[in-house]
Design an enzyme around this catalytic site. Structure first.
Site, short mmCIF file in Angstrom:
data_model
loop_
_atom_site.label_atom_id
_atom_site.label_comp_id
_atom_site.label_asym_id
_atom_site.label_seq_id
_atom_site.Cartn_x
_atom_site.Cartn_y
_atom_site.Cartn_z
N LYS A 150 44.36 25.65 40.66
CA LYS A 150 44.53 25.98 42.08
C LYS A 150 43.31 26.77 42.51
O LYS A 150 43.04 27.84 41.98
CB LYS A 150 45.79 26.80 42.31
CG LYS A 150 45.96 27.30 43.74
CD LYS A 150 47.13 28.26 43.86
CE LYS A 150 47.29 28.82 45.27
NZ LYS A 150 46.15 29.67 45.71
N GLY A 199 40.61 37.22 40.99
CA GLY A 199 40.73 37.51 42.42
C GLY A 199 40.93 38.99 42.66
O GLY A 199 40.42 39.83 41.93
N GLY A 219 46.39 39.87 41.65
CA GLY A 219 46.77 40.01 40.26
C GLY A 219 48.14 40.66 40.10
O GLY A 219 48.93 40.27 39.24
N GLU A 250 41.25 38.91 36.04
CA GLU A 250 39.94 39.53 36.29
C GLU A 250 39.90 39.82 37.78
O GLU A 250 39.82 38.91 38.60
CB GLU A 250 38.79 38.62 35.86
CG GLU A 250 37.48 39.37 35.74
CD GLU A 250 36.51 39.08 36.86
OE1 GLU A 250 36.52 39.84 37.86
OE2 GLU A 250 35.77 38.09 36.76
N CYS A 272 31.39 38.95 41.16
CA CYS A 272 32.39 39.74 40.43
C CYS A 272 31.74 40.94 39.74
O CYS A 272 32.27 42.05 39.76
CB CYS A 272 33.09 38.88 39.39
SG CYS A 272 34.02 37.50 40.07
N GLU A 295 36.01 48.44 46.20
CA GLU A 295 35.15 47.27 46.04
C GLU A 295 34.63 46.83 47.40
O GLU A 295 35.40 46.63 48.34
CB GLU A 295 35.91 46.12 45.38
CG GLU A 295 35.01 44.94 45.05
CD GLU A 295 35.70 43.90 44.19
OE1 GLU A 295 35.00 43.26 43.38
OE2 GLU A 295 36.92 43.72 44.33
#
Length: 458
Positions: free
Chosen positions: A154, A206, A211, A228, A262, A359
């Protein structure tokens, strides 16, 4: 319901796909489960050859893929797509497969034979992100298939054509359709499938929130979930560093792909003796960027993948400035207040500012002066994330000592923002848990099965 990709180039709808109903999604998983034993029963080398043929078929599409990626997520065509890393990672995992998946021999004598086999989980569900949509997907797809699992992929809405392309390439290369399937699912259907134990292993790349949703859906099912979930990766430039190399690599690590990496560099700590020179050189590098349409060969930094991502970066910068941070880059003329965002360098920053804590996932980096390794380590560890850290020094022993004190998944010395397939790709804290690639990647995509065989003796 449909999944829609809005192109960051001009805000137009680039692609749409209908999502599967829960019943149709269950049928996909049932077909995948039914196909798995025969796939696992094929010789390992046959699975390797088919997977690598699929990888090559993706490479044959690269002339179409590169502009498609520019349309979907804004990466400039001048960088040529992802096939180099895509192929490197798959090839490495293919090369180590026989050794990584070999039985572990515990001992045999006249009475007993003992060993441990690596058994595929069964059906592996891969939920891949948009920022490096081919490379992040292949990290799990290739070793999962090689290990004998079937895969349901997906992909993110922003890069919804990637899964289709990968599936077509692998099917054309001879991988059976039910062995590797691409699906379009909404969040509720995804959660429902996981909660009813449709999958034997889930790999998600993601956001932290995403998560958490995966883990909540899997709660009580005993389904393994590997995650991750991003980072706030630091760079630390020591007083003996190669300054020019540090500037070039760390600023590229902060700004490449419009900062949407990332393991991109999101904060930099520089020894006070080099701080002013580092900032001056960094500003010169960023002022040399060309912001613009990613389909233009002159463009070196494209739009962010979505206006809402750019809005968050602008908010972090504005909040930091209000709290006393200094901006060093004047607004580029191509900055439209939307997805096209001026890359920014900030000083006078502190960890009270979101731009140094949350982030950013965009083209902004804060730079702080430090006096010692101890101060740098404390600042690097003052984060809820732990994916990578980049250390700059001529002293390998010092880098190892400092690296041992950092709460992170990977320690780099004199490089940054690179994924070595021979090393485990992993993180700690809110970056998530699990590990991809390397021998450990195979361990996570299989389960151990022990054999304790007592021989009949007379």
């Amino acid at each position: 319901m449909t999944v829609t990709c809005i192109s960051p180039i001009d805000g137009s709808v680039y692609a749409e796909r209908p999502t599967l109903t829960l019943e149709a999604a269950r049928d996909v998983v049932s077909a995948s489960r039914a196909a798995q034993p025969a796939w696992a029963g094929r010789p390992l080398q046959e699975r390797i050859d088919l997977v690598m043929a699929g990888v090559a078929a993706v490479g044959a599409m690269n002339d179409e893929i590169v502009p498609e990626l520019a349309h979907m997520m804004g990466r400039p065509v001048r960088y040529g797509g992802e096939f180099g890393g895509f192929n490197e990672r798959a090839s490495y995992m293919a090369d180590i497969a026989a050794e990584a998946l070999a039985d572990i021999q515990v001992g045999e004598d006249a009475t007993f034979k003992r060993y441990i086999k690596r058994i595929p989980h069964g059906v592996v569900f891969v939920v891949a992100p948009w920022n490096y949509p081919y490379m992040t997907a292949i990290n799990t797809v290739a070793p999962a298939l090689i290990a004998g699992n079937t895969v349901v992929l997906k992909h993110a809405a922003q890069t919804l054509l990637v899964g289709e392309r990968m599936a077509k390439a692998f099917h054309d290369a001879g991988v059976p359709e039910d062995v590797f399937q691409n699906v379009f699912l909404d969040h509720d259907t995804t959660s429902a499938l996981i909660s009813e134990k449709a999958f034997d292993f889930v790999n998600f790349t993601g956001s932290v929130g995403g998560g958490q949703a995966m883990e909540r859906a899997a709660a009580g099912t005993f389904t393994g979930v590997g995650t991750e979930l991003g980072g706030k990766d630091p760079g630390y430039v020591m007083e003996d560093a190669d300054l020019d190399a540090a500037v070039d690599t760390l600023i590229d690590g902060a700004m490449f792909n419009s900062g949407q990496c990332c393991c991109g560099i999101e904060r930099i700590y520089v020894h006070e003796s080099l701080f002013d020179a580092f900032v001056e050189k960094a500003v010169a590098v960023v002022n040399g960027y060309k912001l613009g349409n990613p389909l233009d060969a002159e463009t070196t930094i494209g739009p962010m993948a979505n206006i809402r991502f750019a809005k968050e970066v602008r908010a972090q910068i504005a909040e930091a400035v209000e709290m006393g941070a200094k901006t060093h880059i004047d607004t580029f003329p191509e900055d439209d207040g939307g997805a096209y965002l001026t890359p920014q360098i900030l000083t006078n920053v502190t960890h009270d500012m979101r731009v140094m804590r949350d982030e950013s996932f965009g083209p902004v980096v804060g730079i702080m002066s430090v006096k010692s390794d101890e101060e740098a380590v404390a600042l690097m560890n003052d984060s809820e994330f732990g994916l990578t850290a980049s250390l700059w020094t001529a002293d390998v022993d010092r880098a190892q000592r400092v690296g041992d004190q950092i709460e992170t998944g990977t320690v780099f010395m004199n490089r940054a923002d690179y994924l070595d397939p021979g090393l485990c790709w992993t993180g700690c804290k809110n970056t998530g848990r699990g590990g991809g690639l390397s021998v450990i990647g195979y361990q996570n995509l299989t389960r151990p099965k022990s054999y304790h065989l007592k021989k009949v003796t007379k």
